[in-house]
Design a protein around this motif. Structure first.
Motif, PDB file in Angstrom:
ATOM      1  N   PHE A 188       0.837  -1.204   0.000  1.00  0.00           N
ATOM      2  CA  PHE A 188       0.000   0.000   0.000  1.00  0.00           C
ATOM      3  C   PHE A 188       0.875   1.258   0.000  1.00  0.00           C
ATOM      4  O   PHE A 188       0.590   2.218  -0.736  1.00  0.00           O
ATOM      5  CB  PHE A 188      -0.924  -0.021   1.220  1.00  0.00           C
ATOM      6  N   CYS A 189       1.954   1.229   0.800  1.00  0.00           N
ATOM      7  CA  CYS A 189       2.865   2.381   0.831  1.00  0.00           C
ATOM      8  C   CYS A 189       3.540   2.582  -0.522  1.00  0.00           C
ATOM      9  O   CYS A 189       3.803   3.721  -0.928  1.00  0.00           O
ATOM     10  CB  CYS A 189       3.928   2.199   1.900  1.00  0.00           C
ATOM     11  N   LEU A 199       4.936  10.241  -7.209  1.00  0.00           N
ATOM     12  CA  LEU A 199       5.595  10.302  -8.519  1.00  0.00           C
ATOM     13  C   LEU A 199       4.596  10.631  -9.627  1.00  0.00           C
ATOM     14  O   LEU A 199       4.921  10.516 -10.801  1.00  0.00           O
ATOM     15  CB  LEU A 199       6.284   8.971  -8.820  1.00  0.00           C
ATOM     16  N   GLU A 200       3.379  10.995  -9.251  1.00  0.00           N
ATOM     17  CA  GLU A 200       2.319  11.384 -10.184  1.00  0.00           C
ATOM     18  C   GLU A 200       1.956  10.266 -11.150  1.00  0.00           C
ATOM     19  O   GLU A 200       1.637  10.507 -12.306  1.00  0.00           O
ATOM     20  CB  GLU A 200       2.699  12.655 -10.943  1.00  0.00           C
ATOM     21  N   ALA A 201       2.043   9.021 -10.672  1.00  0.00           N
ATOM     22  CA  ALA A 201       1.615   7.879 -11.480  1.00  0.00           C
ATOM     23  C   ALA A 201       0.325   7.354 -10.866  1.00  0.00           C
ATOM     24  O   ALA A 201       0.298   6.286 -10.258  1.00  0.00           O
ATOM     25  CB  ALA A 201       2.703   6.810 -11.504  1.00  0.00           C
ATOM     26  N   ASP A 202      -0.772   8.120 -10.990  1.00  0.00           N
ATOM     27  CA  ASP A 202      -1.990   7.785 -10.244  1.00  0.00           C
ATOM     28  C   ASP A 202      -2.657   6.514 -10.757  1.00  0.00           C
ATOM     29  O   ASP A 202      -3.203   5.753  -9.969  1.00  0.00           O
ATOM     30  CB  ASP A 202      -2.971   8.959 -10.242  1.00  0.00           C
ATOM     31  N   PHE A 203      -2.584   6.268 -12.066  1.00  0.00           N
ATOM     32  CA  PHE A 203      -3.200   5.044 -12.599  1.00  0.00           C
ATOM     33  C   PHE A 203      -2.497   3.810 -12.024  1.00  0.00           C
ATOM     34  O   PHE A 203      -3.158   2.864 -11.567  1.00  0.00           O
ATOM     35  CB  PHE A 203      -3.116   5.043 -14.125  1.00  0.00           C
ATOM     36  N   LEU A 204      -1.162   3.860 -12.002  1.00  0.00           N
ATOM     37  CA  LEU A 204      -0.406   2.740 -11.440  1.00  0.00           C
ATOM     38  C   LEU A 204      -0.694   2.561  -9.960  1.00  0.00           C
ATOM     39  O   LEU A 204      -0.772   1.434  -9.473  1.00  0.00           O
ATOM     40  CB  LEU A 204       1.084   2.982 -11.620  1.00  0.00           C
ATOM     41  N   ALA A 205      -0.868   3.691  -9.245  1.00  0.00           N
ATOM     42  CA  ALA A 205      -1.154   3.590  -7.811  1.00  0.00           C
ATOM     43  C   ALA A 205      -2.455   2.844  -7.591  1.00  0.00           C
ATOM     44  O   ALA A 205      -2.539   1.952  -6.734  1.00  0.00           O
ATOM     45  CB  ALA A 205      -1.222   4.985  -7.198  1.00  0.00           C
ATOM     46  N   SER A 206      -3.486   3.152  -8.388  1.00  0.00           N
ATOM     47  CA  SER A 206      -4.757   2.452  -8.207  1.00  0.00           C
ATOM     48  C   SER A 206      -4.614   0.977  -8.568  1.00  0.00           C
ATOM     49  O   SER A 206      -5.139   0.103  -7.870  1.00  0.00           O
ATOM     50  CB  SER A 206      -5.857   3.111  -9.037  1.00  0.00           C
ATOM     51  N   MET A 207      -3.852   0.676  -9.635  1.00  0.00           N
ATOM     52  CA  MET A 207      -3.651  -0.726 -10.011  1.00  0.00           C
ATOM     53  C   MET A 207      -2.900  -1.475  -8.911  1.00  0.00           C
ATOM     54  O   MET A 207      -3.199  -2.628  -8.605  1.00  0.00           O
ATOM     55  CB  MET A 207      -2.841  -0.809 -11.316  1.00  0.00           C
ATOM     56  N   GLN A 208      -1.915  -0.792  -8.329  1.00  0.00           N
ATOM     57  CA  GLN A 208      -1.136  -1.411  -7.243  1.00  0.00           C
ATOM     58  C   GLN A 208      -2.045  -1.818  -6.093  1.00  0.00           C
ATOM     59  O   GLN A 208      -1.983  -2.942  -5.594  1.00  0.00           O
ATOM     60  CB  GLN A 208      -0.088  -0.398  -6.774  1.00  0.00           C
ATOM     61  N   ILE A 218      -5.381  -2.217  -6.122  1.00  0.00           N
ATOM     62  CA  ILE A 218      -6.400  -3.199  -6.492  1.00  0.00           C
ATOM     63  C   ILE A 218      -5.781  -4.587  -6.645  1.00  0.00           C
ATOM     64  O   ILE A 218      -6.281  -5.574  -6.098  1.00  0.00           O
ATOM     65  CB  ILE A 218      -7.100  -2.778  -7.802  1.00  0.00           C
ATOM     66  N   LEU A 219      -4.659  -4.674  -7.383  1.00  0.00           N
ATOM     67  CA  LEU A 219      -4.116  -5.991  -7.700  1.00  0.00           C
ATOM     68  C   LEU A 219      -3.341  -6.606  -6.541  1.00  0.00           C
ATOM     69  O   LEU A 219      -3.487  -7.786  -6.247  1.00  0.00           O
ATOM     70  CB  LEU A 219      -3.205  -5.908  -8.929  1.00  0.00           C
ATOM     71  N   TYR A 220      -2.510  -5.796  -5.874  1.00  0.00           N
ATOM     72  CA  TYR A 220      -1.693  -6.366  -4.804  1.00  0.00           C
ATOM     73  C   TYR A 220      -2.484  -6.472  -3.502  1.00  0.00           C
ATOM     74  O   TYR A 220      -2.685  -7.550  -2.976  1.00  0.00           O
ATOM     75  CB  TYR A 220      -0.450  -5.517  -4.568  1.00  0.00           C
ATOM     76  N   THR A 221      -2.903  -5.306  -2.992  1.00  0.00           N
ATOM     77  CA  THR A 221      -3.557  -5.341  -1.685  1.00  0.00           C
ATOM     78  C   THR A 221      -4.878  -6.087  -1.780  1.00  0.00           C
ATOM     79  O   THR A 221      -5.289  -6.767  -0.846  1.00  0.00           O
ATOM     80  CB  THR A 221      -3.759  -3.911  -1.166  1.00  0.00           C
ATOM     81  N   GLY A 222      -5.565  -5.951  -2.927  1.00  0.00           N
ATOM     82  CA  GLY A 222      -6.840  -6.638  -3.067  1.00  0.00           C
ATOM     83  C   GLY A 222      -6.687  -8.087  -3.459  1.00  0.00           C
ATOM     84  O   GLY A 222      -7.376  -8.952  -2.929  1.00  0.00           O
ATOM     85  N   GLY A 223      -5.781  -8.384  -4.389  1.00  0.00           N
ATOM     86  CA  GLY A 223      -5.705  -9.731  -4.941  1.00  0.00           C
ATOM     87  C   GLY A 223      -4.670 -10.614  -4.284  1.00  0.00           C
ATOM     88  O   GLY A 223      -4.993 -11.637  -3.671  1.00  0.00           O
ATOM     89  N   VAL A 224      -3.388 -10.210  -4.398  1.00  0.00           N
ATOM     90  CA  VAL A 224      -2.307 -11.092  -3.963  1.00  0.00           C
ATOM     91  C   VAL A 224      -2.361 -11.341  -2.462  1.00  0.00           C
ATOM     92  O   VAL A 224      -2.186 -12.471  -2.000  1.00  0.00           O
ATOM     93  CB  VAL A 224      -0.944 -10.491  -4.379  1.00  0.00           C
ATOM     94  N   ILE A 225      -2.636 -10.272  -1.677  1.00  0.00           N
ATOM     95  CA  ILE A 225      -2.646 -10.436  -0.229  1.00  0.00           C
ATOM     96  C   ILE A 225      -3.779 -11.376   0.193  1.00  0.00           C
ATOM     97  O   ILE A 225      -3.607 -12.244   1.054  1.00  0.00           O
ATOM     98  CB  ILE A 225      -2.786  -9.059   0.453  1.00  0.00           C
TER      99      ILE A 225
END
Lengths: 163, 99
Positions: free
Chosen positions: A39-40, A48-57, A59-66
Protein backbone atom coordinates in the motif's frame (compact mmCIF):
# COMPACT_ATOMS: atom_id res chain seq x y z
CA UNK A 1 8.49 21.11 1.89
CA UNK A 2 5.12 19.33 1.79
CA UNK A 3 6.46 16.89 -0.79
CA UNK A 4 9.46 16.17 1.42
CA UNK A 5 7.29 15.44 4.47
CA UNK A 6 5.02 13.15 2.42
CA UNK A 7 8.03 11.30 1.03
CA UNK A 8 9.64 10.94 4.46
CA UNK A 9 6.47 9.57 6.08
CA UNK A 10 5.82 7.11 3.24
CA UNK A 11 9.45 5.97 3.13
CA UNK A 12 9.56 5.39 6.89
CA UNK A 13 6.30 3.39 6.83
CA UNK A 14 7.50 1.43 3.78
CA UNK A 15 10.83 0.42 5.31
CA UNK A 16 9.39 -0.31 8.76
CA UNK A 17 6.62 -2.53 7.38
CA UNK A 18 9.03 -4.31 5.00
CA UNK A 19 11.37 -5.00 7.92
CA UNK A 20 8.50 -6.40 9.96
CA UNK A 21 7.35 -8.50 6.99
CA UNK A 22 10.71 -10.26 6.72
CA UNK A 23 11.46 -10.55 10.44
CA UNK A 24 8.19 -11.40 12.22
CA UNK A 25 7.73 -15.07 13.08
CA UNK A 26 3.98 -15.36 12.60
CA UNK A 27 3.13 -15.82 8.93
CA UNK A 28 -0.29 -14.13 9.06
CA UNK A 29 1.35 -11.04 10.52
CA UNK A 30 4.11 -11.21 7.92
CA UNK A 31 1.54 -11.20 5.10
CA UNK A 32 -0.39 -8.31 6.69
CA UNK A 33 2.83 -6.27 7.04
CA UNK A 34 3.47 -7.01 3.36
CA UNK A 35 0.02 -5.57 2.63
CA UNK A 36 1.08 -2.31 4.32
CA UNK A 37 4.34 -2.29 2.33
CA UNK A 38 2.48 -2.72 -0.95
CA UNK A 39 0.00 0.00 0.00
CA UNK A 40 2.86 2.38 0.83
CA UNK A 41 4.39 1.60 -2.57
CA UNK A 42 1.08 2.73 -4.09
CA UNK A 43 1.32 5.96 -2.06
CA UNK A 44 4.87 6.43 -3.38
CA UNK A 45 3.50 6.14 -6.93
CA UNK A 46 1.13 9.01 -6.10
CA UNK A 47 4.09 11.19 -5.11
CA UNK A 48 5.59 10.30 -8.52
CA UNK A 49 2.32 11.38 -10.18
CA UNK A 50 1.62 7.88 -11.48
CA UNK A 51 -1.99 7.78 -10.24
CA UNK A 52 -3.20 5.04 -12.60
CA UNK A 53 -0.41 2.74 -11.44
CA UNK A 54 -1.15 3.59 -7.81
CA UNK A 55 -4.76 2.45 -8.21
CA UNK A 56 -3.65 -0.73 -10.01
CA UNK A 57 -1.14 -1.41 -7.24
CA UNK A 58 -3.80 -1.20 -4.54
CA UNK A 59 -6.40 -3.20 -6.49
CA UNK A 60 -4.12 -5.99 -7.70
CA UNK A 61 -1.69 -6.37 -4.80
CA UNK A 62 -3.56 -5.34 -1.68
CA UNK A 63 -6.84 -6.64 -3.07
CA UNK A 64 -5.70 -9.73 -4.94
CA UNK A 65 -2.31 -11.09 -3.96
CA UNK A 66 -2.65 -10.44 -0.23
CA UNK A 67 -6.08 -12.11 -0.12
CA UNK A 68 -4.66 -15.15 -1.93
CA UNK A 69 -1.68 -15.34 0.42
CA UNK A 70 -3.88 -15.05 3.51
CA UNK A 71 -6.11 -17.81 2.17
CA UNK A 72 -3.10 -20.05 1.58
CA UNK A 73 -1.69 -19.41 5.05
CA UNK A 74 -5.06 -20.19 6.62
CA UNK A 75 -5.82 -23.23 4.43
CA UNK A 76 -2.55 -24.81 5.46
CA UNK A 77 -1.58 -25.55 9.02
CA UNK A 78 0.94 -22.74 9.18
CA UNK A 79 -1.39 -20.43 11.05
CA UNK A 80 -0.73 -22.42 14.23
CA UNK A 81 2.97 -22.69 13.66
CA UNK A 82 5.70 -20.10 13.87
CA UNK A 83 8.48 -20.07 11.32
CA UNK A 84 11.33 -22.24 12.55
CA UNK A 85 13.94 -19.80 13.76
CA UNK A 86 16.87 -19.39 11.42
CA UNK A 87 20.27 -20.03 12.90
CA UNK A 88 22.08 -16.87 13.92
CA UNK A 89 24.89 -17.68 11.49
CA UNK A 90 22.46 -17.78 8.60
CA UNK A 91 20.85 -14.55 9.76
CA UNK A 92 24.24 -12.88 10.00
CA UNK A 93 25.21 -14.05 6.49
CA UNK A 94 21.86 -12.84 5.14
CA UNK A 95 22.23 -9.44 6.81
CA UNK A 96 25.80 -9.09 5.55
CA UNK A 97 24.85 -9.91 1.97
CA UNK A 98 21.84 -7.56 2.09
CA UNK A 99 24.11 -4.78 3.41
CA UNK A 100 26.55 -5.48 0.55
CA UNK A 101 23.72 -5.17 -2.01
CA UNK A 102 22.61 -1.87 -0.48
CA UNK A 103 26.18 -0.56 -0.32
CA UNK A 104 26.87 -1.45 -3.94
CA UNK A 105 23.70 0.27 -5.21
CA UNK A 106 24.38 3.36 -3.04
CA UNK A 107 27.92 3.58 -4.41
CA UNK A 108 26.61 3.50 -7.98
CA UNK A 109 24.02 6.19 -7.16
CA UNK A 110 26.77 8.27 -5.54
CA UNK A 111 29.01 8.33 -8.63
CA UNK A 112 26.37 8.54 -11.36
CA UNK A 113 24.83 11.60 -12.96
CA UNK A 114 21.06 11.49 -12.37
CA UNK A 115 18.49 13.59 -14.27
CA UNK A 116 16.63 16.39 -12.49
CA UNK A 117 12.85 16.48 -12.22
CA UNK A 118 11.15 17.89 -15.35
CA UNK A 119 8.50 20.54 -14.67
CA UNK A 120 5.60 18.97 -16.51
CA UNK A 121 4.35 15.44 -16.29
CA UNK A 122 3.08 14.17 -19.63
CA UNK A 123 2.37 10.57 -18.61
CA UNK A 124 -1.31 9.81 -18.09
CA UNK A 125 -3.38 6.63 -18.28
CA UNK A 126 -4.15 7.68 -21.86
CA UNK A 127 -0.48 7.65 -22.89
CA UNK A 128 0.08 4.28 -21.23
CA UNK A 129 -2.98 2.76 -22.92
CA UNK A 130 -1.94 4.21 -26.26
CA UNK A 131 1.55 2.77 -26.00
CA UNK A 132 0.08 -0.64 -25.12
CA UNK A 133 -2.24 -0.55 -28.11
CA UNK A 134 0.32 0.68 -30.66
CA UNK A 135 4.03 0.06 -30.21
CA UNK A 136 3.83 -2.53 -27.41
CA UNK A 137 0.93 -4.53 -28.83
CA UNK A 138 2.95 -7.75 -29.03
CA UNK A 139 3.99 -7.49 -25.36
CA UNK A 140 0.37 -6.82 -24.41
CA UNK A 141 -0.84 -9.95 -26.22
CA UNK A 142 2.00 -12.02 -24.75
CA UNK A 143 0.91 -10.84 -21.31
CA UNK A 144 -2.67 -12.00 -21.89
CA UNK A 145 -1.33 -15.42 -22.97
CA UNK A 146 0.78 -15.53 -19.81
CA UNK A 147 -2.24 -14.77 -17.62
CA UNK A 148 -4.22 -17.53 -19.36
CA UNK A 149 -1.32 -19.96 -18.80
CA UNK A 150 -1.17 -18.95 -15.12
CA UNK A 151 -4.91 -19.54 -14.66
CA UNK A 152 -4.77 -22.97 -16.28
CA UNK A 153 -1.57 -23.87 -14.42
CA UNK A 154 -3.05 -22.90 -11.06
CA UNK A 155 -6.18 -24.98 -11.70
CA UNK A 156 -4.16 -28.02 -12.78
CA UNK A 157 -1.76 -27.76 -9.83
CA UNK A 158 -4.30 -27.11 -7.10
CA UNK A 159 -6.92 -29.62 -8.27
CA UNK A 160 -7.34 -32.57 -5.94
CA UNK A 161 -6.23 -35.76 -7.64
CA UNK A 162 -8.89 -38.42 -7.97
CA UNK A 163 -8.06 -41.44 -5.78
CA UNK B 1 12.64 15.01 -4.12
CA UNK B 2 15.78 14.10 -6.05
CA UNK B 3 15.77 10.88 -8.04
CA UNK B 4 18.51 9.43 -5.81
CA UNK B 5 16.11 9.41 -2.82
CA UNK B 6 13.77 7.07 -4.69
CA UNK B 7 16.62 4.84 -5.87
CA UNK B 8 18.08 4.56 -2.37
CA UNK B 9 14.65 3.76 -0.94
CA UNK B 10 14.11 1.00 -3.49
CA UNK B 11 17.65 -0.29 -2.84
CA UNK B 12 16.85 -0.53 0.88
CA UNK B 13 13.58 -2.34 0.10
CA UNK B 14 15.42 -4.73 -2.23
CA UNK B 15 18.05 -5.45 0.44
CA UNK B 16 15.30 -6.26 2.95
CA UNK B 17 13.85 -8.66 0.36
CA UNK B 18 17.27 -10.29 -0.09
CA UNK B 19 17.62 -10.67 3.68
CA UNK B 20 14.18 -12.27 3.88
CA UNK B 21 14.83 -14.63 0.98
CA UNK B 22 18.07 -15.82 2.63
CA UNK B 23 16.73 -16.27 6.16
CA UNK B 24 13.14 -17.49 5.68
CA UNK B 25 12.67 -21.24 5.66
CA UNK B 26 8.96 -21.21 4.99
CA UNK B 27 7.66 -21.26 1.40
CA UNK B 28 5.13 -18.47 1.94
CA UNK B 29 7.76 -16.38 3.73
CA UNK B 30 9.98 -16.79 0.68
CA UNK B 31 7.15 -15.61 -1.59
CA UNK B 32 6.68 -12.53 0.64
CA UNK B 33 10.39 -11.70 0.21
CA UNK B 34 10.20 -12.13 -3.56
CA UNK B 35 7.22 -9.75 -3.68
CA UNK B 36 9.27 -7.17 -1.77
CA UNK B 37 12.11 -7.40 -4.30
CA UNK B 38 9.72 -7.11 -7.26
CA UNK B 39 8.20 -4.01 -5.65
CA UNK B 40 11.62 -2.42 -5.23
CA UNK B 41 12.24 -2.89 -8.95
CA UNK B 42 8.83 -1.36 -9.74
CA UNK B 43 9.58 1.74 -7.65
CA UNK B 44 12.77 2.24 -9.66
CA UNK B 45 10.92 1.89 -12.96
CA UNK B 46 8.24 4.41 -12.00
CA UNK B 47 10.78 6.89 -10.61
CA UNK B 48 12.92 6.78 -13.76
CA UNK B 49 9.80 7.06 -15.90
CA UNK B 50 8.79 10.25 -14.04
CA UNK B 51 12.27 11.82 -14.18
CA UNK B 52 12.88 10.97 -17.84
CA UNK B 53 9.33 11.81 -18.91
CA UNK B 54 8.97 8.48 -20.73
CA UNK B 55 5.73 6.47 -20.62
CA UNK B 56 7.60 3.19 -21.25
CA UNK B 57 8.57 2.91 -17.60
CA UNK B 58 4.97 2.92 -16.44
CA UNK B 59 3.90 0.50 -19.18
CA UNK B 60 6.71 -1.81 -18.09
CA UNK B 61 5.60 -1.50 -14.47
CA UNK B 62 2.06 -2.57 -15.39
CA UNK B 63 3.66 -5.50 -17.18
CA UNK B 64 5.70 -6.53 -14.15
CA UNK B 65 2.71 -6.11 -11.81
CA UNK B 66 0.76 -8.58 -13.96
CA UNK B 67 3.80 -10.91 -14.05
CA UNK B 68 4.16 -10.83 -10.27
CA UNK B 69 0.47 -11.54 -9.77
CA UNK B 70 0.68 -14.53 -12.13
CA UNK B 71 3.81 -15.71 -10.29
CA UNK B 72 2.03 -15.42 -6.93
CA UNK B 73 -0.94 -17.44 -8.23
CA UNK B 74 1.22 -20.30 -9.53
CA UNK B 75 3.56 -20.11 -6.52
CA UNK B 76 0.72 -20.33 -4.03
CA UNK B 77 -0.84 -23.32 -5.80
CA UNK B 78 2.58 -25.01 -5.69
CA UNK B 79 2.68 -24.21 -1.97
CA UNK B 80 -0.72 -25.87 -1.50
CA UNK B 81 0.52 -28.90 -3.44
CA UNK B 82 3.66 -29.06 -1.28
CA UNK B 83 1.55 -28.87 1.85
CA UNK B 84 -0.73 -31.64 0.63
CA UNK B 85 2.13 -34.07 0.06
CA UNK B 86 4.41 -33.09 2.99
CA UNK B 87 2.06 -31.60 5.63
CA UNK B 88 4.66 -28.87 6.06
CA UNK B 89 5.76 -25.71 4.30
CA UNK B 90 9.37 -25.72 5.46
CA UNK B 91 11.55 -25.74 2.36
CA UNK B 92 14.01 -28.19 3.99
CA UNK B 93 11.26 -30.82 4.10
CA UNK B 94 11.07 -30.82 0.31
CA UNK B 95 14.72 -31.65 -0.33
CA UNK B 96 14.70 -35.26 -1.55
CA UNK B 97 15.62 -34.19 -5.09
CA UNK B 98 18.86 -32.71 -3.74
CA UNK B 99 21.77 -34.24 -5.67
Amino acid sequence: MGAFIAFAVIAAALLASAFMAVSTKNLVRSVLWLALTLFCTGALYVTLEADFLASMQVILYTGGVITLMLFTVMLTDEIHRVDRASTSGRRMAGGLLAACVFGAISAVVWVSDLPALPETNTITAKTIGRSFMTEHLLAFEALSMLLLAAIIGAIVLARRRDP
Amino acid sequence: MPLSAYILLSAALFSLGVYGALTRRNAIGLLVSVELMANAANINLVAFSRYLGAAEGQALTLFTIALTVAEAVVGLSLVLLLYRSRKSLQVEDAAEMKG
